[in-house]
Write an enzyme that holds these catalytic residues in place. Structure first.
Site, short mmCIF file in Angstrom:
data_model
loop_
_atom_site.label_atom_id
_atom_site.label_comp_id
_atom_site.label_asym_id
_atom_site.label_seq_id
_atom_site.Cartn_x
_atom_site.Cartn_y
_atom_site.Cartn_z
N ASP A 196 52.20 8.31 75.90
CA ASP A 196 52.24 7.49 77.10
C ASP A 196 53.67 7.02 77.36
O ASP A 196 54.39 6.63 76.44
CB ASP A 196 51.32 6.29 76.89
CG ASP A 196 51.21 5.40 78.10
OD1 ASP A 196 50.70 5.86 79.13
OD2 ASP A 196 51.64 4.24 78.02
N GLU A 252 55.56 18.97 60.04
CA GLU A 252 55.06 18.95 58.66
C GLU A 252 53.60 19.39 58.59
O GLU A 252 53.08 19.69 57.51
CB GLU A 252 55.18 17.53 58.08
CG GLU A 252 56.60 17.05 57.87
CD GLU A 252 56.61 15.64 57.27
OE1 GLU A 252 55.61 15.27 56.60
OE2 GLU A 252 57.59 14.92 57.49
#
Length: 555
Positions: A214, A274
């Site tokens: 957002d 990751e």
């Protein structure tokens, strides 16, 4: 439904680090999707119940608007606990069940991460405001008043008035780009960044596949606290804020879209990388520099995978010229970047009303522009109910919940009109959304467009979305291919999508009259089927009827 597997046992989706490129993402506004417990508010169990519907539509992923703990001043976009579910929506166990069921159905799950600001009830802010020397004193944007007591800068809030709120405890102002109850975090503080990356890791470990970020360009402010310069009237538009809001009177160069954000986004991307296949899409609200910002945030492969600006969410009606300009300008600015396109979401008037009102054949018009959206180079966000053709609800003032609309009524009615309940069953109370009075009214005029009324009707808009999404999936060039525009006249948009040995010609007539596209005499084109449109091609020319489209493979 069968017993849901816990995260450690749940079936893993195929690892595809590139799944987001060209994905169709279905946005769920949880308060309004499906109520499962009869309190008039949608919830996570309600979403689980409706996941098979979304899978049958043909979407690749869902994006769930905020469901975190919140005092709900801005209906979840004011977070008081990033790592828990608000009881009105359910529990963390419910969310785990949602992840497991979505993955079982082949749907990836993205959640709305609201990290530019928190609620003023967040423990971080409570500590920060308690004194000027506590451990979190610098976690928010604090500044002294000017000598005359007025705010530190002329910065404005999107929700109206100054972006600065006086705090009597610290005898200072704090920054809030939205409601005063939504204080802005200080991203110049590395501890803040670390804490927010920890939140991100919490949800990744829980099994989410990605995030919608957002207000991604609001993270940083200028530490020099310079006043924004005025924006000449001829350059003002209402992409980011409604025309009645003086927010549009400034050129917002010091309070958002700051260059320091690039380094943080690189840290965010390194965390995503990751994990096997995590991705993010950022919301860019900048009426003057939106394209530039989207390009810089998605280029290079080391920041977020994709962003969307408000080019097609603005009031200005879509046109052939605008589509070509936006796509070509983005391609020139970010040749290795990626955008996500949408026509509607929870913040803007539904495009069925914004653009479709007054069209000679509204359903045909909505079919052709949805096919255009799903054929553009980029990913796609579909907002719940657009596949039904739901229009903007016209609510009475006493029904409003949105503080934005209440503030600017009646010239701007806020965002409640696009947030009314999803309609599932035309014969059930409240359209099958809830057995109780919904938090917003279910408009009577929406009932005839309910899922039950359109399901199985091959001429309906719902079945058109299903048919076209299957057509899109059958041709990988739509998801990941290059785009090259062809000459078109008037309301015609025409281009090719090319990937590997497949090159597809796409032509769309956005108008009610007859139209054609000249392919040139040296191209042999084989019509494609399965999309539901009836355009014709002969002698190097594509002929399109009213609101028509045509697709063909270049031999």
């Amino acid at each position: 439904m069968q017993a849901v597997l816990r995260k450690a046992e749940e079936p893993a989706l195929a690892v595809d680090r590139d799944w987001w490129r060209g994905a169709v993402i279905y946005q769920i506004y949880p308060r309004s999707y499906q109520d499962s417990n009869g309190d008039g508010i949608g919830d996570l169990k309600g979403i689980i119940r409706r996941l098979p519907y979304i899978a049958s539509l043909g979407a690749d992923a869902i994006w769930i608007s905020p469901f975190f703990k919140s005092p709900m001043k801005d209906f979840g976009y004011d977070v008081s606990d990033y790592c828990d579910v608000d009881p009105m929506f359910g529990t963390l166990a419910d969310f785990d069940d949602l992840i497991a069921e979505a993955h079982r159905l082949g749907l990836r799950v993205m959640i709305d991460e609201v990290i530019s600001h928190t609620s003023d009830e967040h423990p971080w802010f409570k500590e920060s405001r308690s004194s000027r020397d506590n451990a979190k004193a610098d976690w928010y944007v604090w500044a002294d008043a000017k000598p005359d007591g007025t705010p530190p800068t002329n910065w404005l809030s999107i929700f109206g008035g100054s972006a600065w709120q006086w705090d009597t405890r610290r005898q200072q102002y704090y920054l809030h780009n939205f409601l005063a109850e939504q204080p802005d975090l200080n991203f110049h503080n590395k501890d803040v960044q670390d804490a927010l990356l920890g939140v991100t890791r919490f949800w990744l470990d829980r099994g989410v596949d990605g995030f919608r970020l957002d207000t991604i360009n609001f993270y940083f402010h200028s530490q020099g606290l310079e006043d924004n310069p005025p924006l000449p009237p001829e350059l003002r538009n209402d992409q980011t804020a409604p025309a009645v809001n003086p927010y549009n009177y400034q050129h917002h160069i010091y309070d958002k879209s700051r260059p320091e954000n690039l380094a943080f986004l690189a840290r965010f991307r390194a965390l995503l990388d990751e994990y096997p296949a995590a991705a993010a899409v950022g919301e860019v609200g900048d009426s003057q520099r939106g394209l530039e910002v989207v390009a810089s945030y998605t280029a290079g492969g080391d920041k977020v995978q994709m962003c969307y600006a408000f080019d097609f969410l603005a009031p200005e009606k879509i046109s052939a010229a605008k589509v070509r300009t936006v796509l070509e300008d983005f391609g020139a600015a970010a040749s290795d970047g990626w955008s996500c396109w949408a026509f509607s979401n929870h913040d803007v008037m539904r495009h069925a009303t914004r653009w479709g009102k007054g069209e000679a054949d509204r359903t045909a018009y909505l079919k052709v522009i949805s096919a255009l959206l799903m054929s553009l180079r980029g990913s796609v966000c579909l907002y719940q109910g657009e596949e039904l053709g739901l229009g903007e609800a016209d609510l009475a003032f006493e029904d409003l919940q949105d503080p934005y609309g209440i503030r600017f009524w009646p010239e701007f009615k806020g965002r409640d009109g696009c947030r009314t309940p999803m309609v599932w069953d035309q014969n059930a109370p409240n359209g099958g959304f809830s057995s109780a009075k919904p938090w917003l009214p279910a408009p009577r005029e929406h009932l005839a467009q309910a899922v039950s009324a359109q399901q199985g009707d091959e001429n309906s808009l719902l079945e058109h979305y299903r048919r076209f999404l299957a057509f899109r999936r059958a041709h990988p060039a739509f998801a990941k291919g290059e785009i090259e525009f062809l000459a078109g006249e008037g309301d015609v948009v025409a281009f090719t999508r090319r990937q590997g040995n497949e090159e597809i010609v796409c032509a769309f007539n956005l108008g009610a009259g007859q139209a054609s596209v000249d392919l040139g005499g040296d191209r042999t084109v084989q019509p494609l089927t399965g999309h539901g449109f009836t355009g014709q091609a002969d002698a190097g020319k594509i002929r399109l009827g009213s609101y028509g489209a045509w697709f063909g493979r270049i031999a």
